[in-house]
Design a protein around this motif. Structure first.
Motif, PDB file in Angstrom:
ATOM      1  N   GLY A  84      20.209 -19.052   2.089  1.00  0.00           N
ATOM      2  CA  GLY A  84      20.529 -19.792   3.301  1.00  0.00           C
ATOM      3  C   GLY A  84      21.145 -18.928   4.382  1.00  0.00           C
ATOM      4  O   GLY A  84      20.800 -19.065   5.569  1.00  0.00           O
ATOM      5  N   ILE A  85      22.037 -18.016   3.995  1.00  0.00           N
ATOM      6  CA  ILE A  85      22.678 -17.168   5.018  1.00  0.00           C
ATOM      7  C   ILE A  85      21.732 -16.067   5.510  1.00  0.00           C
ATOM      8  O   ILE A  85      22.047 -15.375   6.483  1.00  0.00           O
ATOM      9  N   LEU A  86      20.583 -15.913   4.866  1.00  0.00           N
ATOM     10  CA  LEU A  86      19.589 -14.931   5.313  1.00  0.00           C
ATOM     11  C   LEU A  86      18.565 -15.526   6.278  1.00  0.00           C
ATOM     12  O   LEU A  86      17.697 -14.809   6.790  1.00  0.00           O
ATOM     13  N   ALA A  87      18.671 -16.833   6.541  1.00  0.00           N
ATOM     14  CA  ALA A  87      17.653 -17.507   7.345  1.00  0.00           C
ATOM     15  C   ALA A  87      17.536 -16.920   8.749  1.00  0.00           C
ATOM     16  O   ALA A  87      16.430 -16.674   9.248  1.00  0.00           O
ATOM     17  N   GLU A  88      18.670 -16.690   9.391  1.00  0.00           N
ATOM     18  CA  GLU A  88      18.627 -16.160  10.757  1.00  0.00           C
ATOM     19  C   GLU A  88      18.031 -14.757  10.796  1.00  0.00           C
ATOM     20  O   GLU A  88      17.253 -14.424  11.695  1.00  0.00           O
ATOM     21  N   ALA A  89      18.379 -13.945   9.794  1.00  0.00           N
ATOM     22  CA  ALA A  89      17.834 -12.586   9.737  1.00  0.00           C
ATOM     23  C   ALA A  89      16.325 -12.604   9.557  1.00  0.00           C
ATOM     24  O   ALA A  89      15.596 -11.822  10.181  1.00  0.00           O
ATOM     25  N   ALA A  90      15.843 -13.515   8.717  1.00  0.00           N
ATOM     26  CA  ALA A  90      14.407 -13.590   8.442  1.00  0.00           C
ATOM     27  C   ALA A  90      13.627 -14.195   9.598  1.00  0.00           C
ATOM     28  O   ALA A  90      12.414 -13.987   9.708  1.00  0.00           O
ATOM     29  N   ALA A  91      14.315 -14.924  10.475  1.00  0.00           N
ATOM     30  CA  ALA A  91      13.634 -15.603  11.572  1.00  0.00           C
ATOM     31  C   ALA A  91      13.266 -14.667  12.721  1.00  0.00           C
ATOM     32  O   ALA A  91      12.452 -15.027  13.572  1.00  0.00           O
ATOM     33  N   PRO A 133      12.846 -17.683  -0.151  1.00  0.00           N
ATOM     34  CA  PRO A 133      11.853 -17.396   0.895  1.00  0.00           C
ATOM     35  C   PRO A 133      12.349 -16.458   1.987  1.00  0.00           C
ATOM     36  O   PRO A 133      11.578 -15.634   2.492  1.00  0.00           O
ATOM     37  N   ASN A 134      13.615 -16.559   2.361  1.00  0.00           N
ATOM     38  CA  ASN A 134      14.126 -15.672   3.410  1.00  0.00           C
ATOM     39  C   ASN A 134      14.290 -14.242   2.904  1.00  0.00           C
ATOM     40  O   ASN A 134      13.940 -13.284   3.596  1.00  0.00           O
ATOM     41  N   ALA A 135      14.818 -14.096   1.694  1.00  0.00           N
ATOM     42  CA  ALA A 135      14.943 -12.759   1.106  1.00  0.00           C
ATOM     43  C   ALA A 135      13.570 -12.132   0.903  1.00  0.00           C
ATOM     44  O   ALA A 135      13.373 -10.935   1.149  1.00  0.00           O
ATOM     45  N   VAL A 136      12.612 -12.942   0.466  1.00  0.00           N
ATOM     46  CA  VAL A 136      11.250 -12.437   0.256  1.00  0.00           C
ATOM     47  C   VAL A 136      10.646 -11.977   1.580  1.00  0.00           C
ATOM     48  O   VAL A 136      10.002 -10.919   1.657  1.00  0.00           O
ATOM     49  N   ALA A 137      10.847 -12.743   2.642  1.00  0.00           N
ATOM     50  CA  ALA A 137      10.307 -12.361   3.959  1.00  0.00           C
ATOM     51  C   ALA A 137      10.898 -11.035   4.426  1.00  0.00           C
ATOM     52  O   ALA A 137      10.169 -10.158   4.932  1.00  0.00           O
ATOM     53  N   LEU A 138      12.197 -10.854   4.245  1.00  0.00           N
ATOM     54  CA  LEU A 138      12.844  -9.604   4.643  1.00  0.00           C
ATOM     55  C   LEU A 138      12.344  -8.439   3.792  1.00  0.00           C
ATOM     56  O   LEU A 138      12.014  -7.361   4.305  1.00  0.00           O
ATOM     57  N   GLY A 139      12.301  -8.649   2.491  1.00  0.00           N
ATOM     58  CA  GLY A 139      11.856  -7.583   1.596  1.00  0.00           C
ATOM     59  C   GLY A 139      10.413  -7.178   1.843  1.00  0.00           C
ATOM     60  O   GLY A 139      10.075  -5.989   1.875  1.00  0.00           O
ATOM     61  N   ARG A 140       9.552  -8.159   2.041  1.00  0.00           N
ATOM     62  CA  ARG A 140       8.136  -7.853   2.255  1.00  0.00           C
ATOM     63  C   ARG A 140       7.897  -7.154   3.594  1.00  0.00           C
ATOM     64  O   ARG A 140       6.955  -6.375   3.722  1.00  0.00           O
ATOM     65  N   ARG A 141       8.757  -7.434   4.584  1.00  0.00           N
ATOM     66  CA  ARG A 141       8.595  -6.723   5.861  1.00  0.00           C
ATOM     67  C   ARG A 141       8.850  -5.239   5.672  1.00  0.00           C
ATOM     68  O   ARG A 141       8.178  -4.390   6.293  1.00  0.00           O
TER      69      ARG A 141
END
Length: 225
Positions: A84-91, A133-141
């Motif tokens: 949840g706290i990674l949502a803004e970073a992933a957005a 999902p947010n951690a995955v989005a950051l990691g995959r980038r």
């Protein structure tokens, strides 16, 4: 632990709240979003040791048994809160056509900043698989940015280096902040053991961006050779 960065298929190996079908009641008094918000609020206020199913239920004004419609155990609350706290970073990830080094620096900085903004998040990130999902989005980038830079093993080493920097630096930064705030004598004792001026500076500062620059420069140099 950035599971998706070290092994893109590894997130499927865990019994994760993110991979279970969410049960819904006909007239739900709770939602997963409310649970995430309540868990983050509790953690921010009282810290990681205070996190229990019962205390989250109290935070939300419901009976503890109501939570079990949405989560099985305390670890589910941890995973949901950290993601949840990674949502803004992933957005706000770098565009797909951004230079690879810019994408790595920007994404890693976003990840690190989000974790260090919540002391408990950095602590949990070092011990739990980050497969929301947010951690995955950051990691995959980051994985995508490194694609094609050397062979598979070279890419794996680069992924591990960036992953270790994000989690390791965040954990160290939070530990440093906690020690300075609550046990300044321990921090002073650590500084006193420094064997040189650079050693003392390394104890006092995380140097996140500078270390990340070394990693990115090393990846570029190896790819060019």
């Amino acid at each position: 632990m950035l599971a998706v960065m070290s092994d893109p298929g590894s997130e499927q190996q865990f019994d994760s709240v993110f991979h279970r079908t969410e049960r819904r009641r006909s007239q739900p008094s709770l939602t997963r979003d409310r649970i995430v918000e309540g868990t983050i609020a509790l953690l921010d206020r009282d810290g990681a040791r205070a996190l229990t199913m019962r205390k989250v239920a109290t935070e939300l004004g419901v009976h503890a048994t109501s939570l079990y419609w949405y989560v099985k155990r305390r670890e589910d609350l941890v995973d949901l809160a950290v993601d949840g706290i990674l949502a803004e970073a992933a957005a706000g990830l770098p565009a797909p056509d951004a230079p690879w080094d810019t994408a790595i620096r920007d994404t890693a900085r976003r990840f690190y900043t989000a974790l260090t903004a919540h002391a408990w998040a950095a602590e949990f990130a070092g011990s739990r698989p980050l497969i929301g999902p947010n951690a995955v989005a950051l990691g995959r980038r980051i994985v995508d940015a490194l694609h094609g830079l050397g062979g598979e093993e070279q890419q794996a080493v680069a992924i591990r280096a960036v992953s270790n920097q994000i989690i390791g630096a965040a954990t160290s930064a939070v530990a440093m902040q906690t020690t300075k705030a609550h046990a300044s004598h321990e921090h002073e004792a650590t500084l006193a053991t420094a064997v040189s001026e650079p050693d003392g500076l390394a104890v006092e500062h995380t140097y996140f961006d500078q270390v990340l620059d070394l990693i990115v420069d090393g990846i570029a140099a190896r790819h060019a050779s």
